[in-house]
Scaffold this active site. Structure first.
Site, PDB file in Angstrom:
ATOM      1  CE1 TYR A 173       2.702  20.803   6.412  1.00  0.00           C
ATOM      2  CE2 TYR A 173       3.785  22.877   6.937  1.00  0.00           C
ATOM      3  CZ  TYR A 173       3.264  21.661   7.343  1.00  0.00           C
ATOM      4  OH  TYR A 173       3.307  21.296   8.667  1.00  0.00           O
ATOM      5  CB  CYS A 343      12.773  27.524  24.744  1.00  0.00           C
ATOM      6  SG  CYS A 343      12.731  25.966  23.841  1.00  0.00           S
TER       7      CYS A 343
END
Length: 647
Positions: A173, A343
């Site tokens: 970013y 997960c």
């Protein structure tokens, strides 16, 4: 205390944290189209706060709604009207003695011009990736304007009651673009040396401190971009930048990894093992005096404790583990670690958010981001009997939820162990996380008092003997075998038989179907020394598989040089192999193979379901999982949860 380091108090700047578990920022797509906090977003974060983490750093939050809109439902704090809803979010999290930090973000070259209607801006006119829009190089006026937006956003955050802000300098970013020698090719004071490439950010930090004084400012950055292209940050490059940021007065550094071209180093597929990148965080902890927060593919509290014991980091970053089980920390603290849903690394969450633009979900937790709809279970079972047919993921989840509601649940499973198709899905390489899911779900059933009858092919008589008020049918699915000549031959096998080890194909093997099951079957066969012919009707192998998972699987399969026939349809099987048709040209050809393995998907056991449903004298019959409609683990667990919740 089983995990004394994990549950020791810690400090970040002026903040005292009750333990060392911090929820990491992950996109959710739960804000509205103007980037405003919604009730769904509030409940999502509040659930994680209730679950026991010491602090939440929430998802990337836009400071600029003119030049940076990466997604339609990107959370933002770019305007004053964003403040009041954010105050509600902060208050909901603070109820549970949990700190909350806003991660401030600008996309730069990663923004979406289709949403802004403007050319992207960036340090230099370098596209974020091949084929992406070329951004406009920022002028000095642009730089000052965007810096002011970061500072103004931090002021709004303090008004809303946040405990601090994190400046997003990772994952390609805008701030990371300034850090980068590849994306930042400027010749002025914002390019060149380490100090110059960090200047864009250090001036933002200075501006926030000037406005807000002792207000904690954290920075997230990629400790090592792990991208083998000149100009991307190495570990040494990152350390040099971090030292500049420490000198600028940040309260803590949050270490991620990867880059805009290597997202897997940030959010890994299932093949990556916990701790594979811990050397990066350890290097930062050794070089800095400020606290280091780091993710490290943490699936279990035991591993989190080890990271702290080895002084890899000061705080453990919990990402997808918080999607899978928001009560990760509370269960660990209460001695219930075996009940933590872990997960499985399937990237279903990323697939929905990044590929499909949909709200985040979790394959193993049907309530994730749906806390509004499923706020609290009705405790209305009153000991009434319910039968669940099938002990796969859908049946196990339905039984768990029904038992929590107070029903007297009996689960009937025809195999000798629970898990259903999960006991096949866990056999390919790196799929041990699925075995742990079965173990966890089994523990949860035992805790809830579900009566499990294994080696039981459910009959109408047995079900009726239970005198249930209703039945959940979750008896799974069966492999698809198309009506094609030759598929009844002795050299024809099903992928499930191969993966489970029940059969061993001979010689050169044609694998028909290249979904995830087909690719994993082909990988197993390659490891066993077979030559592989891969046949797929779609134009590319691996159709529908999320690219990160597909690419990870192909990285292991393609080195074996399988013969690939995409865009070909199976027409016939015979003792010499298979006859296929090119869907573009209509040409047919014989592919030599000694064995043929079918991986063509599944279909519901329609006959069994209809027989049970028509024979049972009960109106309340629910279908769940593959018995209702073939799907993935996420579909099965969601179906089971909803069947149990709405029964």
């Amino acid at each position: 205390m089983q995990y004394p380091r994990l549950f020791s108090r810690g400090r970040i700047g002026s903040l005292i944290l009750k333990n060392r578990g911090i929820m990491m920022p992950m996109a959710t797509n739960l804000a509205d189209k103007d980037g405003i906090v919604t009730q769904r977003l509030i409940r999502y974060y509040q659930e994680r706060a209730r679950g026991g983490v010491a602090m939440i750093i929430h998802e990337y939050t836009g400071v600029d709604d003119v030049d940076s809109i990466p997604a339609i439902h990107n959370l933002r704090i770019a305007r004053d009207y964003h403040i009041a809803p954010m105050e509600e979010l902060v208050a909901a999290v603070h109820l549970y003695d949990c700190k909350i930090i806003a991660q401030l973000h600008h996309g730069g070259a990663t923004s979406n011009p289709n949403l802004t209607g403007r050319q992207n801006i960036a340090p230099s006119a370098v596209p974020i990736a091949a084929g992406r829009p070329v951004p406009r190089e920022m002028t000095l006026e642009d730089i000052r304007r965007v810096q002011d937006k970061f500072i103004a956003a931090a002021v709004r955050c303090k008004k809303a009651g946040y405990d601090g802000v994190e400046l997003h300098g990772a994952h390609g970013y805008l701030i990371a673009q300034f850090f980068s020698k590849y994306y930042n090719r400027r010749q002025d004071q914002y390019g060149g040396s380490t100090e110059n490439r960090a200047r864009f950010l250090t001036e933002i930090i200075e501006g926030i401190k000037e406005k807000l004084g002792d207000f904690p400012v954290l920075v997230r950055m990629c400790g090592d971009e792990m991208t083998d292209i000149e100009g991307f940050l190495s570990l040494q490059d990152g350390l040099e930048i971090a030292k500049v940021l420490e000198k600028a007065g940040i309260a803590a550094i949050n270490i991620s990894n990867g880059s805009s071209l290597n997202a897997d180093a940030n959010c890994e597929p299932f093949s990556y093992q916990p701790g594979w990148k811990k050397h990066v965080a350890k290097a930062y902890k050794a070089a800095l005096t400020i606290p280091v927060i780091a993710t490290n593919t943490i699936k279990a509290p035991e591993f989190a404790e080890t990271l702290l014991e080895e002084e890899i980091c000061d705080f453990v970053g919990l990402g997808r583990s918080q999607l899978a089980d928001p009560y990760f920390m509370k269960k660990a603290q209460c001695g219930e670690s075996k009940e933590i849903r872990k997960c499985i690394g399937c990237l279903y969450c990323r697939e929905r958010v990044l590929r499909d633009g949909l709200p985040v979900r979790c394959a193993v937790n049907a309530r994730t981001a749906r806390e509004v709809e499923f706020d609290a279970l009705k405790l209305d079972g009153n000991g009434q009997s319910v039968a669940v047919v099938g002990g796969g993921p859908a049946g196990m989840e339905a039984a768990r939820v029904l038992a929590k509601r107070g029903f007297d649940v009996t689960l009937l499973e025809k195999e000798a162990r629970l898990g259903g198709t999960l006991n096949i899905a866990d056999k390919p390489p790196f799929k041990d996380k699925i075995s742990r899911l079965v173990d966890t779900m089994s523990v949860q059933l035992k805790k809830q008092g579900v009566k499990v009858r294994l080696d039981h092919q459910a009959t109408v008589e047995e079900i009726c003997a239970l005198k249930p008020v209703g039945v959940v049918i979750a008896c799974g699915a069966q492999p698809i075998i198309p009506d094609i000549p030759g598929l009844d031959g002795d050299n024809i096998y099903l992928a499930e038989e191969v993966v489970s080890g029940k059969v061993k194909p001979k010689g050169r093997v044609a694998v028909v179907g290249s979904g995830l099951t087909g690719l994993e079957t082909a990988e197993i066969l390659c490891q066993q020394g077979h030559q592989i012919v891969l046949v797929e009707m779609a134009r590319e192998i691996g159709p529908g598989i999320f690219p990160a998972i597909r690419n990870d699987e192909l990285s292991r399969l393609l080195p074996y040089n399988p013969a690939i026939y995409a865009g070909h349809r199976l027409m016939e099987a015979n003792s010499q192999g298979v006859m296929v048709e090119n869907l573009s040209t209509g040409d047919r050809r014989q592919l030599k193979a000694d064995s043929v393995v079918l991986a063509l998907g599944i279909r519901s056991r329609v006959e069994l379901v209809e027989a049970l449903a028509s024979a049972l004298p009960y109106g309340k019959i629910r279908l769940a999982g593959d018995a209702r409609k073939g799907g993935r683990i996420a579909d099965a667990i969601r179906d089971g949860f909803e069947a149990g919740y709405t029964f």
